[in-house]
Scaffold this motif. Structure first.
Motif, PDB file in Angstrom:
ATOM      1  N   ALA A 121     -22.105 -13.875  26.892  1.00 46.73           N
ATOM      2  CA  ALA A 121     -21.633 -12.541  26.536  1.00 46.73           C
ATOM      3  C   ALA A 121     -20.430 -12.140  27.375  1.00 46.73           C
ATOM      4  CB  ALA A 121     -22.769 -11.528  26.715  1.00 46.73           C
ATOM      5  N   VAL A 122     -20.455 -12.485  28.673  1.00 48.37           N
ATOM      6  CA  VAL A 122     -19.332 -12.157  29.554  1.00 48.37           C
ATOM      7  C   VAL A 122     -18.086 -12.929  29.133  1.00 48.37           C
ATOM      8  CG1 VAL A 122     -18.464 -12.366  31.918  1.00 48.37           C
ATOM      9  CG2 VAL A 122     -20.778 -11.510  31.506  1.00 48.37           C
ATOM     10  N   SER A 123     -18.252 -14.218  28.814  1.00 45.84           N
ATOM     11  CA  SER A 123     -17.135 -15.043  28.365  1.00 45.84           C
ATOM     12  C   SER A 123     -16.531 -14.483  27.081  1.00 45.84           C
ATOM     13  CB  SER A 123     -17.606 -16.482  28.129  1.00 45.84           C
ATOM     14  OG  SER A 123     -16.603 -17.260  27.527  1.00 45.84           O
ATOM     15  N   PHE A 124     -17.379 -14.227  26.103  1.00 45.21           N
ATOM     16  CA  PHE A 124     -16.913 -13.681  24.829  1.00 45.21           C
ATOM     17  C   PHE A 124     -16.252 -12.319  25.022  1.00 45.21           C
ATOM     18  CE2 PHE A 124     -18.059 -10.580  21.519  1.00 45.21           C
ATOM     19  CZ  PHE A 124     -17.243 -11.046  20.492  1.00 45.21           C
ATOM     20  N   GLY A 125     -16.914 -11.438  25.782  1.00 45.26           N
ATOM     21  CA  GLY A 125     -16.387 -10.095  25.986  1.00 45.26           C
ATOM     22  C   GLY A 125     -15.058 -10.090  26.707  1.00 45.26           C
ATOM     23  N   PHE A 126     -14.911 -10.974  27.695  1.00 47.21           N
ATOM     24  CA  PHE A 126     -13.655 -11.058  28.431  1.00 47.21           C
ATOM     25  C   PHE A 126     -12.515 -11.476  27.508  1.00 47.21           C
ATOM     26  CE2 PHE A 126     -10.514 -13.401  30.891  1.00 47.21           C
ATOM     27  CZ  PHE A 126     -10.271 -12.550  31.957  1.00 47.21           C
ATOM     28  N   LEU A 127     -12.744 -12.507  26.717  1.00 49.53           N
ATOM     29  CA  LEU A 127     -11.699 -13.009  25.824  1.00 49.53           C
ATOM     30  C   LEU A 127     -11.346 -12.007  24.733  1.00 49.53           C
ATOM     31  CD1 LEU A 127     -12.919 -16.712  25.478  1.00 49.53           C
ATOM     32  CD2 LEU A 127     -10.909 -15.905  26.726  1.00 49.53           C
ATOM     33  N   ILE A 128     -12.359 -11.327  24.188  1.00 48.47           N
ATOM     34  CA  ILE A 128     -12.090 -10.389  23.107  1.00 48.47           C
ATOM     35  C   ILE A 128     -11.366  -9.150  23.640  1.00 48.47           C
ATOM     36  CG2 ILE A 128     -14.085  -8.816  23.013  1.00 48.47           C
ATOM     37  CD1 ILE A 128     -12.854 -10.918  20.067  1.00 48.47           C
ATOM     38  N   ASN A 129     -11.629  -8.778  24.909  1.00 46.00           N
ATOM     39  CA  ASN A 129     -10.903  -7.668  25.524  1.00 46.00           C
ATOM     40  C   ASN A 129      -9.446  -8.020  25.774  1.00 46.00           C
ATOM     41  OD1 ASN A 129     -12.439  -5.047  26.556  1.00 46.00           O
ATOM     42  ND2 ASN A 129     -13.916  -6.728  26.540  1.00 46.00           N
ATOM     43  N   LEU A 130      -9.166  -9.291  26.032  1.00 44.80           N
ATOM     44  CA  LEU A 130      -7.780  -9.729  26.170  1.00 44.80           C
ATOM     45  C   LEU A 130      -7.075  -9.752  24.817  1.00 44.80           C
ATOM     46  CD1 LEU A 130      -7.933 -12.734  28.696  1.00 44.80           C
ATOM     47  CD2 LEU A 130      -7.125 -10.417  29.130  1.00 44.80           C
ATOM     48  N   ALA A 131      -7.787 -10.204  23.781  1.00 43.44           N
ATOM     49  CA  ALA A 131      -7.172 -10.398  22.468  1.00 43.44           C
ATOM     50  C   ALA A 131      -6.906  -9.081  21.749  1.00 43.44           C
ATOM     51  CB  ALA A 131      -8.065 -11.285  21.602  1.00 43.44           C
ATOM     52  N   ALA A 132      -7.807  -8.096  21.894  1.00 39.22           N
ATOM     53  CA  ALA A 132      -7.711  -6.864  21.103  1.00 39.22           C
ATOM     54  C   ALA A 132      -6.364  -6.151  21.245  1.00 39.22           C
ATOM     55  CB  ALA A 132      -8.868  -5.925  21.440  1.00 39.22           C
ATOM     56  N   PRO A 133      -5.914  -5.829  22.459  1.00 40.27           N
ATOM     57  CA  PRO A 133      -4.637  -5.105  22.545  1.00 40.27           C
ATOM     58  C   PRO A 133      -3.467  -5.932  22.030  1.00 40.27           C
ATOM     59  CG  PRO A 133      -5.405  -5.752  24.735  1.00 40.27           C
ATOM     60  CD  PRO A 133      -6.524  -6.003  23.782  1.00 40.27           C
ATOM     61  N   PHE A 134      -3.472  -7.230  22.301  1.00 40.02           N
ATOM     62  CA  PHE A 134      -2.369  -8.083  21.851  1.00 40.02           C
ATOM     63  C   PHE A 134      -2.299  -8.129  20.325  1.00 40.02           C
ATOM     64  CE2 PHE A 134      -0.926 -12.264  20.382  1.00 40.02           C
ATOM     65  CZ  PHE A 134       0.370 -12.259  20.898  1.00 40.02           C
ATOM     66  N   LEU A 135      -3.430  -8.363  19.671  1.00 37.61           N
ATOM     67  CA  LEU A 135      -3.437  -8.506  18.213  1.00 37.61           C
ATOM     68  C   LEU A 135      -3.129  -7.186  17.513  1.00 37.61           C
ATOM     69  CD1 LEU A 135      -6.506 -10.890  17.719  1.00 37.61           C
ATOM     70  CD2 LEU A 135      -4.071 -11.460  17.578  1.00 37.61           C
ATOM     71  N   MET A 136      -3.691  -6.081  18.020  1.00 37.84           N
ATOM     72  CA  MET A 136      -3.422  -4.787  17.377  1.00 37.84           C
ATOM     73  C   MET A 136      -1.943  -4.426  17.438  1.00 37.84           C
ATOM     74  SD  MET A 136      -6.512  -2.099  18.053  1.00 37.84           S
ATOM     75  CE  MET A 136      -6.775  -2.501  19.770  1.00 37.84           C
ATOM     76  N   VAL A 137      -1.361  -4.576  18.617  1.00 37.38           N
ATOM     77  CA  VAL A 137       0.058  -4.232  18.766  1.00 37.38           C
ATOM     78  C   VAL A 137       0.929  -5.201  17.981  1.00 37.38           C
ATOM     79  CG1 VAL A 137       1.952  -4.015  20.416  1.00 37.38           C
ATOM     80  CG2 VAL A 137      -0.305  -3.132  20.999  1.00 37.38           C
ATOM     81  N   LEU A 138       0.583  -6.490  18.011  1.00 35.58           N
ATOM     82  CA  LEU A 138       1.374  -7.486  17.291  1.00 35.58           C
ATOM     83  C   LEU A 138       1.389  -7.205  15.792  1.00 35.58           C
ATOM     84  CD1 LEU A 138       2.900 -10.191  17.117  1.00 35.58           C
ATOM     85  CD2 LEU A 138       0.663 -11.334  16.946  1.00 35.58           C
ATOM     86  N   PHE A 139       0.206  -7.081  15.178  1.00 37.57           N
ATOM     87  CA  PHE A 139       0.143  -6.895  13.726  1.00 37.57           C
ATOM     88  C   PHE A 139       0.689  -5.541  13.289  1.00 37.57           C
ATOM     89  CE2 PHE A 139      -3.398 -10.153  13.942  1.00 37.57           C
ATOM     90  CZ  PHE A 139      -2.645 -11.155  13.355  1.00 37.57           C
ATOM     91  N   SER A 140       0.484  -4.502  14.116  1.00 33.38           N
ATOM     92  CA  SER A 140       0.980  -3.181  13.732  1.00 33.38           C
ATOM     93  C   SER A 140       2.510  -3.105  13.834  1.00 33.38           C
ATOM     94  CB  SER A 140       0.346  -2.088  14.598  1.00 33.38           C
ATOM     95  OG  SER A 140       0.706  -2.224  15.960  1.00 33.38           O
ATOM     96  N   SER A 141       3.116  -4.040  14.542  1.00 31.21           N
ATOM     97  CA  SER A 141       4.576  -4.068  14.649  1.00 31.21           C
ATOM     98  C   SER A 141       5.223  -4.893  13.535  1.00 31.21           C
ATOM     99  CB  SER A 141       4.996  -4.633  16.012  1.00 31.21           C
ATOM    100  OG  SER A 141       4.645  -6.008  16.117  1.00 31.21           O
ATOM    101  N   LEU A 142       4.393  -5.586  12.748  1.00 31.43           N
ATOM    102  CA  LEU A 142       4.900  -6.413  11.649  1.00 31.43           C
ATOM    103  C   LEU A 142       4.741  -5.687  10.317  1.00 31.43           C
ATOM    104  CD1 LEU A 142       3.365  -9.850  12.752  1.00 31.43           C
ATOM    105  CD2 LEU A 142       5.693  -9.016  13.171  1.00 31.43           C
ATOM    106  N   ASP A 143       5.387  -6.211   9.318  1.00 31.18           N
ATOM    107  CA  ASP A 143       5.281  -5.623   7.979  1.00 31.18           C
ATOM    108  C   ASP A 143       5.385  -6.725   6.934  1.00 31.18           C
ATOM    109  OD1 ASP A 143       5.112  -3.912   5.852  1.00 31.18           O
ATOM    110  OD2 ASP A 143       7.204  -3.213   5.987  1.00 31.18           O
ATOM    111  N   PHE A 144       4.220  -7.145   6.454  1.00 34.62           N
ATOM    112  CA  PHE A 144       4.215  -8.176   5.385  1.00 34.62           C
ATOM    113  C   PHE A 144       3.001  -7.996   4.491  1.00 34.62           C
ATOM    114  CE2 PHE A 144       2.160 -10.086   9.108  1.00 34.62           C
ATOM    115  CZ  PHE A 144       0.983 -10.569   8.573  1.00 34.62           C
TER     116      PHE A 144
END
Length: 301
Positions: free
Chosen positions: A278-301
């Motif tokens: 759970a710690v491994s999964f939670g750590f990785l998903i906490n890293l991924a969430a801000p990156f993916l949200m900002v990345l996809f919201s800055s794109l338009d396709f």
């Protein structure tokens, strides 16, 4: 260029915070600060919502769209992870025993948004916070989360060596993206990139609500908030039921909260054996969430 700056403004505080180590006796103060900041961000989301014209006519849209997004994403998550658990069974020591859960925290969070909305309406002609304040609070929140992760004794080596946690992270990310694409296919006014951005919150409501508000407006920020709070409710109720036969699905249901809010429920239902995963999964998903949200919201396709 603007999207790169936005991504760095979110990720940089996270990584900086990870290398700031606090002594153990300071951890309660850090947790209190995080709680206060979360409520402050929820208040700001409520204030942003109060600025939306003709909100009453859009409430049905917010609720129904939020429920559809939740069904698409959590449905894909469960379908993929339950299939994975059947193909690669892993018995936990807790065996899904019954645990007591409390929904009071989620009720307080919703109440905080409503309080912000009321304050925004009452003070509209007197004073309202700057729209940039939400961004500054968000950066501080991510910094404190990084400090919490680093000071909690989590090392990158421990995270990356937990195979089940990494596998769960990969599957929850891919299935969430599939859920976001399904949502976009069902909503004619939602682009593919927007569907992917909306599917990338992973239950981190204090982050996703403000990021989506800044990217798409207060209505979509509220939809995202409803979706991620719904995930928290779902996780609290269904983790104990899923843990015995589908431990990866149980941990994945918690999303970003599996590292903090739902971790006691995960430990009670699955035993100590499931905590490193759970710690491994939670750590990785906490890293991924801000990156993916900002990345996809800055794109338009």
């Amino acid at each position: 260029m603007d999207s790169l700056i936005t991504i760095l403004s979110i990720l940089a505080p996270l990584f900086v915070g990870f290398y700031i180590r606090l002594p153990r006796h300071r951890m309660p103060l850090l947790e209190q600060s995080l709680n206060i900041l979360v409520y402050a961000i929820l208040l700001l989301i409520g204030v942003s919502l109060s600025r939306v014209d003709n909100l009453g006519s859009q409430l049905d849209t917010i609720v129904l769209t939020g429920l559809l997004l939740f069904a698409c994403v959590i449905g894909m998550n469960l379908a993929v992870l339950m299939w994975f658990d059947r193909r690669h069974p892993w018995q936990t020591s807790g065996s899904g025993k019954k645990v007591q859960v409390s929904l009071a925290g989620s009720a307080k969070q919703i109440g905080c948004v409503l309080a912000g909305f009321a304050a925004g309406k009452l003070l509209a002609d007197v004073w309202l916070p700057s729209e940039n304040l939400g961004t500054y609070c968000l950066m501080l929140l991510v910094l404190l989360v990084g400090m919490q992760l680093g000071s909690g004794g989590v090392t990158v080596r421990q995270v990356l060596l937990n195979r089940r946690g990494v596998e769960t992270f990969v599957l929850i990310t891919l299935s969430s993206m599939a859920g976001g694409l399904l949502f976009a296919a069902l909503m004619p006014d939602v682009s593919w990139s927007k569907g992917l951005a909306l599917a990338s919150g992973f239950g981190w409501y204090s982050l996703s609500g403000i990021v989506m508000t800044e990217a798409y407006g207060a209505v979509w920020g509220s939809i995202m908030l409803l979706n991620d709070l719904g995930r928290e409710f779902f996780a609290l109720v269904f983790i104990p039921m899923l843990m015995r036969r589908h431990p990866s699905a149980a941990v994945g249901a918690g999303g970003a909260t599996s590292l903090d809010f739902t971790l006691p429920v995960i430990q009670s239902a699955g035993g100590l054996q499931v905590v490193p995963m759970a710690v491994s999964f939670g750590f990785l998903i906490n890293l991924a969430a801000p990156f993916l949200m900002v990345l996809f919201s800055s794109l338009d396709f």
